[in-house]
Design an enzyme around this catalytic site. Sequence first.
Site, short mmCIF file in Angstrom:
data_model
loop_
_atom_site.label_atom_id
_atom_site.label_comp_id
_atom_site.label_asym_id
_atom_site.label_seq_id
_atom_site.Cartn_x
_atom_site.Cartn_y
_atom_site.Cartn_z
N LYS A 83 1.32 -0.97 -0.10
CA LYS A 83 -0.30 0.21 -0.16
C LYS A 83 1.01 1.34 -0.17
O LYS A 83 1.85 1.21 1.24
CB LYS A 83 -1.03 -0.08 1.72
CG LYS A 83 -2.31 -0.04 0.75
CD LYS A 83 -3.04 -0.28 1.80
CE LYS A 83 -4.43 0.19 1.84
NZ LYS A 83 -5.81 0.73 3.02
O1 G3P Z 1 -8.11 1.28 5.45
C1 G3P Z 1 -8.32 2.48 4.51
C2 G3P Z 1 -9.96 2.70 4.11
O2 G3P Z 1 -10.43 1.82 4.71
C3 G3P Z 1 -9.68 3.31 6.03
O3 G3P Z 1 -10.81 4.03 6.12
O4 G3P Z 1 -11.70 6.26 7.08
O5 G3P Z 1 -12.33 3.80 8.33
O6 G3P Z 1 -10.51 5.76 8.51
P1 G3P Z 1 -11.27 5.20 7.50
#
Ligand code: G3P
Length: 219
Positions: A83
Amino acid sequence: MKFFLDSANLDELRNATAWGIVDGVTTNPSLIAREGVPLEDRIREICALIDGDVSAEVVSTKSDDMVAEGRRLARLHRNVVVKLPLIPDGIRACSILSREGVRTNVTLCFSAAQALIAAKAGAYIVSPFIGRLDDIGASGIDLIRDIATIYRNFAFPTQILAASIRSPMHVVESAKAGAHIATMPFKVLESLFHHPLTTKGLEQFLSDYSKAFEEAAVR
Ligand code: G3P
């Protein structure tokens, strides 16, 4: 559509894989930090629990360092996807690693222009963060739709991974908009199962059935 679990927690992963509907895992530095286990150790543990793509994010910010870190992460297991943040250094690292055959997931994508860059750099996956766009009053689903249109127009092989998912509707709308993958927290994955009419209908089936045979036994 592929379902990925957005978590570095092994208990959540064990419970999720038991349903047989999870195809991979995404992690990020915040999710890894939450578990308090070194990244490479946790990625090995995750790869031992699921046979599917496992995204491991670099924490370097200069392309040369990202490339070195990405090569190291890719050597952990054949299922590791490296990533990289969607910044100029991350895109340079993506171009280099992709040419070496390392699969990359370009993350923190918030615009169609960024997604176009990721595809041109040879990204295996691009991760548009739909929840964080919704959080600021933009439309994450519209972004998925725009990226899907652009990728279809030019036959880009990069997979669209809807990320930052907050609800079952995000999953459904992302599928309708053309995302290939949805990555979600365990609580969202679990909530996909539930509908009150299913619960009510099963209770009625079982109640009718047991009454019928109890009455037969009494007669
Ligand atoms: O891991 C990537 C993404 O899904 C994280 O999004 O906004 O839940 O931190 P968030």
